[in-house]
Motif scaffolding. Structure first.
Motif, PDB file in Angstrom:
ATOM      1  N   LEU A   7      -0.085  -0.971   0.120  1.00 27.60           N
ATOM      2  CA  LEU A   7      -1.512  -1.875   0.168  1.00 27.60           C
ATOM      3  C   LEU A   7      -1.602  -2.950  -0.127  1.00 27.60           C
ATOM      4  CD1 LEU A   7      -3.233   1.523  -1.006  1.00 27.60           C
ATOM      5  CD2 LEU A   7      -3.798   0.014   1.350  1.00 27.60           C
ATOM      6  N   GLN A   8      -1.264  -3.644  -2.050  1.00 31.62           N
ATOM      7  CA  GLN A   8      -1.098  -4.170  -2.214  1.00 31.62           C
ATOM      8  C   GLN A   8      -0.879  -5.331  -1.235  1.00 31.62           C
ATOM      9  OE1 GLN A   8       1.294  -4.543  -5.848  1.00 31.62           O
ATOM     10  NE2 GLN A   8       1.803  -6.294  -5.990  1.00 31.62           N
ATOM     11  N   TYR A   9       0.575  -5.488  -0.761  1.00 29.49           N
ATOM     12  CA  TYR A   9       1.259  -6.483   0.124  1.00 29.49           C
ATOM     13  C   TYR A   9       0.152  -6.710   1.107  1.00 29.49           C
ATOM     14  CZ  TYR A   9       5.645  -7.180  -2.017  1.00 29.49           C
ATOM     15  OH  TYR A   9       7.232  -7.621  -2.600  1.00 29.49           O
ATOM     16  N   ARG A  10      -0.668  -5.826   1.607  1.00 31.41           N
ATOM     17  CA  ARG A  10      -1.791  -5.431   2.817  1.00 31.41           C
ATOM     18  C   ARG A  10      -1.014  -5.527   4.098  1.00 31.41           C
ATOM     19  NH1 ARG A  10      -3.880 -10.923   0.309  1.00 31.41           N
ATOM     20  NH2 ARG A  10      -2.684 -11.622   2.076  1.00 31.41           N
TER      21      ARG A  10
ATOM     22  N   GLU B  29       1.492 -10.568   8.718  1.00 32.22           N
ATOM     23  CA  GLU B  29       1.310 -10.766   6.564  1.00 32.22           C
ATOM     24  C   GLU B  29       2.654 -10.945   6.253  1.00 32.22           C
ATOM     25  OE1 GLU B  29      -0.653 -10.551   4.386  1.00 32.22           O
ATOM     26  OE2 GLU B  29      -2.463 -10.840   5.527  1.00 32.22           O
TER      27      GLU B  29
ATOM     28  N   GLU C  12      -3.561  -0.251   4.979  1.00 30.92           N
ATOM     29  CA  GLU C  12      -4.849   0.004   4.852  1.00 30.92           C
ATOM     30  C   GLU C  12      -5.274   1.934   4.185  1.00 30.92           C
ATOM     31  OE1 GLU C  12      -7.528  -1.872   7.134  1.00 30.92           O
ATOM     32  OE2 GLU C  12      -7.332  -1.155   8.807  1.00 30.92           O
TER      33      GLU C  12
ATOM     34  N   THR D  17       2.943   3.709  -0.962  1.00 29.86           N
ATOM     35  CA  THR D  17       1.629   3.488  -0.499  1.00 29.86           C
ATOM     36  C   THR D  17       1.374   2.095  -1.535  1.00 29.86           C
ATOM     37  OG1 THR D  17       0.043   5.214  -1.104  1.00 29.86           O
ATOM     38  CG2 THR D  17       1.357   5.758   1.088  1.00 29.86           C
ATOM     39  N   ARG D  18       0.888   2.293  -2.665  1.00 29.12           N
ATOM     40  CA  ARG D  18       0.187   1.274  -3.553  1.00 29.12           C
ATOM     41  C   ARG D  18       0.938  -0.287  -3.307  1.00 29.12           C
ATOM     42  NH1 ARG D  18       0.302   4.706  -7.395  1.00 29.12           N
ATOM     43  NH2 ARG D  18       1.913   4.338  -8.396  1.00 29.12           N
ATOM     44  N   LEU D  19       2.316   0.110  -3.614  1.00 28.34           N
ATOM     45  CA  LEU D  19       2.683  -1.626  -2.527  1.00 28.34           C
ATOM     46  C   LEU D  19       2.524  -1.899  -1.492  1.00 28.34           C
ATOM     47  CD1 LEU D  19       4.849  -2.742  -3.522  1.00 28.34           C
ATOM     48  CD2 LEU D  19       6.976  -1.993  -2.297  1.00 28.34           C
TER      49      LEU D  19
ATOM     50  N   THR E  65       3.863   5.911  -4.856  1.00 25.90           N
ATOM     51  CA  THR E  65       3.824   4.668  -5.441  1.00 25.90           C
ATOM     52  C   THR E  65       4.234   3.421  -4.155  1.00 25.90           C
ATOM     53  OG1 THR E  65       5.347   6.030  -7.375  1.00 25.90           O
ATOM     54  CG2 THR E  65       5.995   4.063  -6.351  1.00 25.90           C
TER      55      THR E  65
END
Length: 154
Positions: A64-67, A91, A70, A60-62, A58
């Motif tokens: 990744l979304q915030y860049r 970022e 990777e 790591t997806r967040l 959960t």
């Protein structure tokens, strides 16, 4: 994990929680900032942080979304690794630039309201709008300047 590394990871979790990310996302980011090698699998992160696979997934997806992180893969391996992106730090600043714009817009709305009322002093709202206007104007050039000066740092 060594005690000082463990403490850094926990401090990262608390710090990033204070700026709006879930604590676990901050812990993951902190761990990836100092891990060796710099890329880690979901299983490695989970073991290091004593966290469930679902929680790691959960968060790591967040990230990744915030860049901020990777994915990294290697030929002939089925494992996906995660690492901090090269521009994660800028970022984070860009995320705050968006927040500054939101606050500036709110300040402008408040200033419009108090300016139309003769019994409300607009000075507080003028100062609030002024500071957010300043940071909205100056932040992008500061980030660009930092990126240019630090382009070769890995």
């Amino acid at each position: 994990m060594q005690e000082n590394i463990s403490q850094f990871v926990e401090d990262s979790g608390i710090t990033f929680e204070l700026i709006g990310l879930p604590r676990m996302a901050g812990r993951i980011l902190g761990y990836l900032m100092i891990s060796n090698p710099n890329h880690q699998s979901t299983q490695q992160i989970g073991e290091a942080l004593s966290a469930s696979k679902g929680s790691i997934s959960t968060n790591t997806r967040l990230l990744l979304q915030y860049r901020l992180i990777e994915k990294k893969t290697f030929p002939a391996e089925r494992i996906t690794y995660f690492q901090v992106t090269e521009n994660a730090y800028s970022e984070l600043i860009r995320i705050h630039m968006h927040e500054i714009t939101l606050l500036k817009n709110l300040a402008q709305e408040g200033l419009d309201i108090v300016s139309s009322k003769s019994d409300i002093e607009p000075e507080r709202m003028k100062k609030l709008e002024s500071i957010y206007n300043f940071f909205e104007r100056e932040y992008p050039s500061l980030v660009n300047q930092w990126e240019q000066e630090n382009i070769t740092i890995e």
